[in-house]
Design a protein around this motif. Sequence first.
Motif, PDB file in Angstrom:
ATOM      1  N   LEU A  75       4.265  -0.705 -10.716  1.00 37.83           N
ATOM      2  CA  LEU A  75       3.685  -1.399  -9.571  1.00 37.83           C
ATOM      3  C   LEU A  75       3.461  -2.895  -9.798  1.00 37.83           C
ATOM      4  O   LEU A  75       3.266  -3.636  -8.831  1.00 37.83           O
ATOM      5  N   GLY A  76       3.454  -3.350 -11.047  1.00 34.84           N
ATOM      6  CA  GLY A  76       3.311  -4.776 -11.314  1.00 34.84           C
ATOM      7  C   GLY A  76       2.041  -5.364 -10.730  1.00 34.84           C
ATOM      8  O   GLY A  76       0.937  -4.882 -10.958  1.00 34.84           O
ATOM      9  N   ARG A  77       2.182  -6.432  -9.928  1.00 43.09           N
ATOM     10  CA  ARG A  77       1.030  -7.150  -9.372  1.00 43.09           C
ATOM     11  C   ARG A  77       0.170  -6.265  -8.477  1.00 43.09           C
ATOM     12  O   ARG A  77      -1.043  -6.464  -8.388  1.00 43.09           O
ATOM     13  N   ILE A 101       0.845  -1.201   0.000  1.00 45.87           N
ATOM     14  CA  ILE A 101       0.000   0.000   0.000  1.00 45.87           C
ATOM     15  C   ILE A 101       0.877   1.247   0.000  1.00 45.87           C
ATOM     16  O   ILE A 101       0.596   2.215  -0.723  1.00 45.87           O
ATOM     17  N   HIS A 102       1.931   1.228   0.801  1.00 45.69           N
ATOM     18  CA  HIS A 102       2.850   2.369   0.834  1.00 45.69           C
ATOM     19  C   HIS A 102       3.453   2.616  -0.546  1.00 45.69           C
ATOM     20  O   HIS A 102       3.555   3.768  -0.988  1.00 45.69           O
ATOM     21  N   ARG A 103       3.849   1.564  -1.240  1.00 47.29           N
ATOM     22  CA  ARG A 103       4.405   1.694  -2.592  1.00 47.29           C
ATOM     23  C   ARG A 103       3.368   2.295  -3.540  1.00 47.29           C
ATOM     24  O   ARG A 103       3.687   3.157  -4.373  1.00 47.29           O
ATOM     25  N   PHE A 104       2.123   1.854  -3.411  1.00 51.10           N
ATOM     26  CA  PHE A 104       1.058   2.369  -4.268  1.00 51.10           C
ATOM     27  C   PHE A 104       0.846   3.862  -4.038  1.00 51.10           C
ATOM     28  O   PHE A 104       0.741   4.639  -4.998  1.00 51.10           O
ATOM     29  N   LEU A 105       0.761   4.261  -2.779  1.00 53.84           N
ATOM     30  CA  LEU A 105       0.542   5.679  -2.452  1.00 53.84           C
ATOM     31  C   LEU A 105       1.648   6.545  -3.018  1.00 53.84           C
ATOM     32  O   LEU A 105       1.403   7.634  -3.554  1.00 53.84           O
ATOM     33  N   HIS A 106       2.880   6.071  -2.897  1.00 51.65           N
ATOM     34  CA  HIS A 106       4.039   6.838  -3.382  1.00 51.65           C
ATOM     35  C   HIS A 106       4.028   6.924  -4.908  1.00 51.65           C
ATOM     36  O   HIS A 106       4.286   7.994  -5.480  1.00 51.65           O
ATOM     37  N   ALA A 107       3.728   5.811  -5.578  1.00 50.36           N
ATOM     38  CA  ALA A 107       3.795   5.772  -7.044  1.00 50.36           C
ATOM     39  C   ALA A 107       2.692   6.587  -7.698  1.00 50.36           C
ATOM     40  O   ALA A 107       2.871   7.115  -8.804  1.00 50.36           O
ATOM     41  N   THR A 108       1.538   6.704  -7.056  1.00 53.44           N
ATOM     42  CA  THR A 108       0.394   7.400  -7.657  1.00 53.44           C
ATOM     43  C   THR A 108       0.192   8.823  -7.148  1.00 53.44           C
ATOM     44  O   THR A 108      -0.671   9.544  -7.649  1.00 53.44           O
ATOM     45  N   GLY A 109       0.989   9.235  -6.165  1.00 56.52           N
ATOM     46  CA  GLY A 109       0.831  10.588  -5.626  1.00 56.52           C
ATOM     47  C   GLY A 109      -0.510  10.801  -4.948  1.00 56.52           C
ATOM     48  O   GLY A 109      -1.090  11.895  -4.998  1.00 56.52           O
ATOM     49  N   THR A 110      -1.004   9.762  -4.311  1.00 56.89           N
ATOM     50  CA  THR A 110      -2.305   9.830  -3.631  1.00 56.89           C
ATOM     51  C   THR A 110      -2.294  10.910  -2.543  1.00 56.89           C
ATOM     52  O   THR A 110      -1.299  11.087  -1.844  1.00 56.89           O
ATOM     53  N   ILE A 111      -3.408  11.629  -2.416  1.00 59.62           N
ATOM     54  CA  ILE A 111      -3.528  12.643  -1.370  1.00 59.62           C
ATOM     55  C   ILE A 111      -4.709  12.302  -0.459  1.00 59.62           C
ATOM     56  O   ILE A 111      -5.606  11.540  -0.843  1.00 59.62           O
ATOM     57  N   VAL A 163     -15.633  13.810   7.346  1.00 61.87           N
ATOM     58  CA  VAL A 163     -15.141  12.646   6.613  1.00 61.87           C
ATOM     59  C   VAL A 163     -13.694  12.854   6.176  1.00 61.87           C
ATOM     60  O   VAL A 163     -13.199  13.985   6.104  1.00 61.87           O
ATOM     61  N   HIS A 164     -13.042  11.767   5.872  1.00 62.68           N
ATOM     62  CA  HIS A 164     -11.667  11.738   5.399  1.00 62.68           C
ATOM     63  C   HIS A 164     -11.666  10.950   4.101  1.00 62.68           C
ATOM     64  O   HIS A 164     -12.165   9.826   4.062  1.00 62.68           O
ATOM     65  N   VAL A 165     -11.131  11.531   3.024  1.00 65.51           N
ATOM     66  CA  VAL A 165     -11.180  10.906   1.701  1.00 65.51           C
ATOM     67  C   VAL A 165      -9.771  10.749   1.130  1.00 65.51           C
ATOM     68  O   VAL A 165      -8.944  11.657   1.224  1.00 65.51           O
ATOM     69  N   LEU A 166      -9.516   9.586   0.565  1.00 72.78           N
ATOM     70  CA  LEU A 166      -8.288   9.327  -0.185  1.00 72.78           C
ATOM     71  C   LEU A 166      -8.576   9.623  -1.651  1.00 72.78           C
ATOM     72  O   LEU A 166      -9.565   9.131  -2.197  1.00 72.78           O
ATOM     73  N   TRP A 167      -7.736  10.419  -2.292  1.00 72.24           N
ATOM     74  CA  TRP A 167      -7.925  10.762  -3.703  1.00 72.24           C
ATOM     75  C   TRP A 167      -6.731  10.291  -4.523  1.00 72.24           C
ATOM     76  O   TRP A 167      -5.590  10.605  -4.207  1.00 72.24           O
ATOM     77  N   VAL A 168      -6.990   9.538  -5.582  1.00 72.17           N
ATOM     78  CA  VAL A 168      -5.943   9.130  -6.519  1.00 72.17           C
ATOM     79  C   VAL A 168      -6.405   9.508  -7.922  1.00 72.17           C
ATOM     80  O   VAL A 168      -7.527   9.220  -8.311  1.00 72.17           O
ATOM     81  N   THR A 169      -5.541  10.194  -8.675  1.00 73.60           N
ATOM     82  CA  THR A 169      -5.946  10.609 -10.014  1.00 73.60           C
ATOM     83  C   THR A 169      -6.036   9.389 -10.927  1.00 73.60           C
ATOM     84  O   THR A 169      -5.233   8.449 -10.826  1.00 73.60           O
ATOM     85  N   TRP A 170      -7.023   9.411 -11.806  1.00 75.33           N
ATOM     86  CA  TRP A 170      -7.243   8.300 -12.721  1.00 75.33           C
ATOM     87  C   TRP A 170      -6.031   8.116 -13.643  1.00 75.33           C
ATOM     88  O   TRP A 170      -5.598   6.981 -13.902  1.00 75.33           O
ATOM     89  N   ARG A 171      -5.456   9.215 -14.112  1.00 77.64           N
ATOM     90  CA  ARG A 171      -4.293   9.132 -15.008  1.00 77.64           C
ATOM     91  C   ARG A 171      -3.114   8.465 -14.290  1.00 77.64           C
ATOM     92  O   ARG A 171      -2.440   7.598 -14.865  1.00 77.64           O
ATOM     93  N   ALA A 172      -2.871   8.856 -13.029  1.00 75.50           N
ATOM     94  CA  ALA A 172      -1.766   8.261 -12.271  1.00 75.50           C
ATOM     95  C   ALA A 172      -2.014   6.781 -12.028  1.00 75.50           C
ATOM     96  O   ALA A 172      -1.084   5.971 -12.066  1.00 75.50           O
TER      97      ALA A 172
END
Length: 225
Positions: A120-122, A21-31, A103-112
Motif C-alpha cells: 500500500l505504500g503511502r 480507500i478501495h485499494r486499502f479495503l481490498h489489500a487488508t480484507g476488511t469486512i 450500528v455498522h462496524v468496519l473490521w480490519v485485522t491487525w495482522r493484515a
Amino acid sequence: MPMLSDLVTLPFFQDLSQEEIHRFLHATGTIFKRYAKGERILRADQENGSIGVLLDGRAQVLTEDRFGGESASHLLERGALLGSSSAILRAPGLASVEALTDVHVLWVTWRALITAGTRLGRIHGIVMKNLLEAFCRKNYLMTQTIEVLSQKTLRERIILYILQREQRQGLHRVAVPGRTQLARELSCNRSALTREIGTMEKEGLLHVSEDGIELDHAKLDEGTR
C-alpha cells in the motif's frame, strides 16, 4: 458495503481518496458487519484480532467489577475505534462494547494492517498516522470521563459533563443522551439525576429542552464567587 463517499469522511481514512480507500479495503480484507440495538459488539473476555471503526449509530463501553456488576464508561459515536487494545496486545479486552442503536462496524485485522504496508505504500503510512491520532483522541475522552467521575457531587459531575460537551460540539446547547444512559455515564441513580437536573433548572443553572441542555454560564459564575 457502505459507499466509498461515506468512508472518506471517517477520521480513519482522512487524507485518502475514494480510490485509495478501495485499494486499502481490498489489500487488508476488511469486512463490514451490522449489530442490532442491545447486541454486544465485543465482550471483555473475548479474544479479538481486529480493529473496528464505528461507521454509524452509537455504542457504549461497559466495564465490569470483580462481582460481575457493569458500569458505563464512555460513549462511542461515528469514527470511534473498537477493540484496538485487545487486537494489538493479543489479549482479552478489559471492557465490553454494547450497541445503543443499530450500528455498522468496519473490521480490519491487525495482522493484515501490518503486513499490507509493502503493497500500500503511502496509503499505509497515512492510515497508521490516522490510527495513532485516533488512539490519542480515545485516551483524551477516557481522561475526560475519569475527570467527570472524580467530582465530589452529582451537580459537579453534571456541570463538567456539559462543559466538556460544549467544547466537543462547539455549541452552547448540547445534545445529551436520555436520562437512563446519562445516569450510566455519570455513574449515578436515574432518579437522583432527574431530581438534580430539575433542581438546577429551577435555580436557573440549566435550560432543558427536547433538543438538548444549555448551561447558564452567568449563573454558574455567580455561584463560584
